[in-house]
Design an enzyme around this catalytic site. Structure first.
Site, PDB file in Angstrom:
ATOM      1  N   ASP A  88      79.308 -35.514  58.333  1.00  0.00           N
ATOM      2  CA  ASP A  88      79.869 -36.844  58.564  1.00  0.00           C
ATOM      3  C   ASP A  88      80.085 -37.487  57.192  1.00  0.00           C
ATOM      4  OD1 ASP A  88      77.355 -37.737  57.771  1.00  0.00           O
ATOM      5  OD2 ASP A  88      76.889 -38.771  59.646  1.00  0.00           O
ATOM      6  N   HIS A 103      62.193 -16.083  62.139  1.00  0.00           N
ATOM      7  CA  HIS A 103      61.608 -16.121  63.487  1.00  0.00           C
ATOM      8  C   HIS A 103      62.572 -16.637  64.551  1.00  0.00           C
ATOM      9  CE1 HIS A 103      57.091 -16.163  62.122  1.00  0.00           C
ATOM     10  NE2 HIS A 103      57.793 -15.179  61.583  1.00  0.00           N
TER      11      HIS A 103
HETATM   12  C1  RB5 Z   1      75.170 -42.169  59.488  1.00  0.00           C
HETATM   13  O1  RB5 Z   1      75.012 -43.398  58.853  1.00  0.00           O
HETATM   14  C2  RB5 Z   1      73.821 -41.549  59.789  1.00  0.00           C
HETATM   15  O2  RB5 Z   1      73.256 -42.182  60.883  1.00  0.00           O
HETATM   16  C3  RB5 Z   1      73.990 -40.074  60.023  1.00  0.00           C
HETATM   17  O3  RB5 Z   1      74.531 -39.469  58.890  1.00  0.00           O
HETATM   18  C4  RB5 Z   1      72.738 -39.284  60.312  1.00  0.00           C
HETATM   19  O4  RB5 Z   1      71.731 -39.538  59.396  1.00  0.00           O
HETATM   20  C5  RB5 Z   1      72.244 -39.317  61.687  1.00  0.00           C
HETATM   21  O5  RB5 Z   1      71.312 -38.586  62.058  1.00  0.00           O
END
Ligand code: RB5
Length: 147
Positions: free
Chosen positions: A8, A103
């Site tokens: 992301d 594992h």
């Molecule tokens: C995005 O801000 C953040 O929530 C995401 O990258 C992640 O850490 C979620 O688990």
């Protein structure tokens, strides 16, 4: 080896070094072929979309492994593990990586940009790719029960 990589916006979070491009560059420098599943910039996006894209590459046999990056590695790892046949491991240490491969025969590693330095991420990802599944009846039996 062909490796699908996705993140992301945390994969492009300032300050530099930007994690996702750095991971891709390192994998390519090692001689691997990378399928880049996005995202490709710092605009806010939803991590499940990129976990899903990477898992599709792995499950359909175009990539041997998946590498996922989000802020913690947790959300994107959770999303990946919604896919039957994906065994995603969110890892923060070399021991976790070793055991995830040896594992659990993990086929996806998830790491956190806000948890690990870039060097730590690169080290864990490299170890993941270099570690074989131990095999054996007990591990295979348990993995089969994961579905
Ligand atoms: C995005 O801000 C953040 O929530 C995401 O990258 C992640 O850490 C979620 O688990």
């Amino acid at each position: 080896m062909i490796i699908a990589v996705g993140s992301d916006h945390a994969g492009y979070e300032a300050p530099e070094p930007l994690y996702k491009p750095s991971v891709i560059a390192r994998l390519e420098a090692m001689g691997h072929t990378v399928i880049d599943c996005g995202t490709n910039g710092p605009e806010s996006v939803d991590y499940p979309d990129f976990a899903n894209a990477v898992c599709k590459e792995v499950l359909e046999g175009r990539a041997r492994y998946g590498v996922l990056i989000c802020g913690t590695g947790i959300g994107i790892g959770m999303a990946a593990n919604r896919h039957p046949g994906i065994r995603a491991a969110t890892c923060t240490s070399r021991e976790m990586v070793h055991l995830a491969r040896a594992h659990n025969d993990a086929n996806v590693i998830a790491v956190g940009r806000r948890i690990l330095t870039l060097d730590q991420c690169l080290d864990l990802i490299t170890l993941f790719l270099d570690t074989a599944f131990e095999g054996g009846e007990r591990h295979c039996r348990r993995i089969a029960k994961l579905g």
